[in-house]
Design a protein around this motif. Sequence first.
Motif: not given
Length: 420
Positions: A180-181, A183-185, A187-188
Motif C-alpha cells: 500500500l505504501d 502504491s501510494t508513492q 500514485l504521488g
Amino acid sequence: MAPTDETGQTPRNAPAHDTTPPAGPPPTDGGAGQCARMPRWLPRAMVLALALVAAFQLGTWAFHQLIGLLLNVLIAFFLALAVEPAVSRLAARGMRRGLATFLVFFGLLIVVAGFFTLLGSMLAGQIIKMIEGFPEYLDSVIHWINTTFHTELRRVDIQEGLLHSDWLRKYAQNSAAGVLDVSTQVLGGLFQLLTIALFSFYFAADGPRLRRALCSVLPPAKQAEVLRAWEIAVDKTGGYLYSRGLMALISGVAHYVLLQALGIPYAPVLAVWVGVVSQFIPTIGTYLAGALPMLIAFTVSPLYALWVLIFVVVYQQFENYMLQPKLTSKTVDIHPAVAFGSVIAGTALLGAIGALISIPAVATLQAFLGAYVKRYDVTDDPRVHGHRGRGEGPGPLARVQQLWTRAAHHRRGGSRDGSG
C-alpha cells in the motif's frame, strides 16, 4: 475697621485682609489613576505586534504546505525555458503556439515512453533469464563451497531451510504490508509528473502572454530588463541541456565500448541507460546508472561485474573533474569552480531538484548581473599572465649565485684576517 465682638476684641480665628484661603484637601486616588493611565498608542501597538506574529506564523505554515507545489512550478518553469526555442521556431513558421507546444511535448513523450518500453522489455528478459539460471548458479556455488571447505551441503536442504525460515516469513509479511505504501508513492509520483507537465505546457504555450502580463505592471526601462533576463534564461537553460546531452552521448559511447568488449548482452540499451540516467537524474543518477550494467554483467560472470564497477568509478571521476567542468564552462559560460559550487549549494538547499536547476539558474544570474558591472581594459603586465616582470628582482638562479659570491667573499676576508 475690623469687626469686633461684644468685648471689643478682634476674633482670633478671623482671616486677615488680602490673604489667600487655605488650600483644599490633597487629591484622592482618582488623580493618581489619571496620571498612571495607559498610553493610547500601546493597545494598538500590542494588537499590531500580535497581528504580525500571527501573519508570520500563517505564512510559514502556508509555505511549508505549498513547498512541494512551488518546487513543481519551478521545475516546470525551467522545462518551459528548455523547450522555448523549439516552440518559438515552430510558431515562427506560422503554426499556432499551442499546437507547437503540444507537438514538442508529444515528441518528448514518445521518446521517453519508447526508452522505458525498450528498457522494460530488456529487464524483463534478463530477470526471467536470471530466475531460470539461478538453480544452476546455486549448484556451482555449493560445489565450490563443498570442494573448498570439505562440507556436504545440498541445494535441497538449503531450499527447505529458506522456505521454513522465520526470516522469509517476516519478509513476506513486511512486503505485503508495504504494498500500500509503494502504491501510494507511485500514485504521488505520477500526480507530481502530471502537475509539472501541465504547468510547463502552460508556461510554454502562454509564454508571450505571460511576458506581456509581467511587463504591463512595470515601467518601460524595467520592461526591457525583464525581457532581456528572460532571453538570457532561455539561452542558458538550452546551453545547459545541450551540455548534458553531449555528456550523455560521450558516457553512452564509452560504456558501450566496454560492455561490447566484455560481451555483455543488451549493450546498446545499457549504454543509453547509463548515459541518460547518469546525466539527467542528479545525486543518485550515477549509482542507478551503474547498478543495472553491473547486475547484467554479473549474470555472465562475477569478474565482468567487477570490471564494470571499476570502469564506472574511474569514468565518473574523469567526468566530474575533467569533462563536466570544461563542457559546462563552454556551453553555459560559467567557471568550472562556480558550476561545481552551484551544484553543491543547490543540492544543500533543494536536494536533487536544486542540483538539476542550479547551473542554469546561476548562469542566468551571472549573465544578467554582468551587464551592470563596469569592466576595464586589463593592463599589459606579465604578472597578469602568471609571469614575474624582469624588474621585479632576481630569479632563483641569480639569487643562488649572489649567495655563493657573498659566501666566497666572506671566506677570503676571514683568511686575510687570520694571516694578518
